[in-house]
Enzyme design. Sequence first.
Site, PDB file in Angstrom:
ATOM      1  CD  GLU A 100      10.102 -29.411  22.540  1.00  0.00           C
ATOM      2  OE1 GLU A 100      10.564 -30.293  21.602  1.00  0.00           O
ATOM      3  OE2 GLU A 100       9.858 -28.046  22.142  1.00  0.00           O
ATOM      4  CD  GLU A 133      14.726 -28.125  20.366  1.00  0.00           C
ATOM      5  OE1 GLU A 133      14.945 -28.139  19.168  1.00  0.00           O
ATOM      6  OE2 GLU A 133      14.317 -29.264  20.730  1.00  0.00           O
TER       7      GLU A 133
END
Length: 478
Positions: A260, A159
């Site tokens: 995730e 990210e």
Amino acid sequence: MRFAVAALGALGFLGGVATAINPIELKNRHFVDSVTGKEFFIKGVDYQPGGAASVEKGGDPLTDPDKCARDVFLFQKLGINTIRVYSVDPTQDHNECMTILAAAGIYLVLDVNTPLEHQHLNNEEPWTTYTSMYSEHIFGVMNVFSGYDNTLAFLAGNEVIFDPKSAKASPNYVKAVVRDMKAYITNHVHRRIPVGYSNADDLRFRTALAAYLECGDTGYIDFWGVNSYQWCGKNTFEGSGYDKLVEDYKDYSLPIFFTEYGCNKVRPRIWQEVDALYSEKMTGVFSGGLVYEFTQEPNDYGLVSIKDENAVVLDEFDSLGDAFGKTPKEPTIPSGASSPKRPVDCPAASTMTGITANFTLPTTQGAEYIKNGVDNTKFVKGKFVTGPTLTTAHKITDSEGNEITDKTIKEVATYTQSDVPEGGIGINIGGGTGSGGESSSGSGSDSDSDKKNGAGSVKSITFGWSLGLIAIGFAVFL
Ligand SMILES: *[C@@H]1O[C@H](CO)[C@@H](O)[C@H](O)[C@H]1NC(C)=O
């Protein structure tokens, strides 16, 4: 050449255990077991006890064998084959923990960054943090963990791009880090460990960033990680938008998995998405995923609560274990699934909306390490140990409050310490040193082109696309 490292390994084999912790490779858009050739679907959890706060105090989840044994016992109960760890200290010893994982048949997906200074990129001003010290750290992590056969993959970033500012500043730095890591593999890692990126699943950047990192001859990723929290509570493949996700990536040329998942907005979590993930609705495009996360932290995603180094199993651990238990042992891929061709040409930058798709990558700051390797005494190549302790002294309590007394990890996989030759795979897999507007070394590695030690010549057979790229790379850029 392989040799059995442990009597225990041999025992497991004699006991009729068929599984071995073989290295995982890339094949088209899937991961495969390098020995059996079977597709490998990731079934796992994210694992970073204490989170970033612990890392800041020197915490590394793979250094304390007694804690590892406690958690691996639970991984096994949960029925997983992979964990993801976000941050490690490459100067520590990980040998016994990695051996315990191997014995339990569990692979590692490892991020090379940490929240510490000089160990990650600042995503608004990446040029301030893309340094030689940073390069040394990420190569150090790779050097250490490349010694273990159960290191499945490296993540170059998590990210990094997550808002308009970072989407403007960081994409070509992420691509540069991937490029650097691959150049390091070419010269100093004996097997081709896949390098990927874990993406914040934000619709503003999703498609463009995936395409930007997939394409070209330099700095292309080997797989795409998706952090997705869109299936919450009771839902369906269509209702959750998973159908759209699969549709968006249906022509992607690389393996994809959830780095995730596990929305916690609706409690308790009932894990219906697990069933979808390993069904033919998704297996043509997705190679499984990792549930966020193993330990309970302040953000409340945990499956297990750790107090005073003892573990207490939470209810959602049990329900996730049930959901994993119902998935096929060997998920099947739908027969019509496409197998997109590589390499993929880069689309015009102007078509990549939401990000700055700058195809000029900054010049590497790690040239010296790419050439000579990192210090092998500071970043010691990992090695399996003989006779790891497969039980823990820490207390484990089940979800009903009863203490578990038999905490022995079952040795389900044979693990052998591979012969790890000096040098790297010796083939260009999209590495390089970058141009940054200055002199370009398009061949991807600044090593001698005849340097072909390591296992490269064998492994390269699996990577049709990389061989194609080399041909193109040499034809066009040399
Ligand atoms: C593209 O990236 C390079 C290297 O970081 C930089 O020198 C150049 O200014 C960038 N180009 C644009 C248009 O931002």
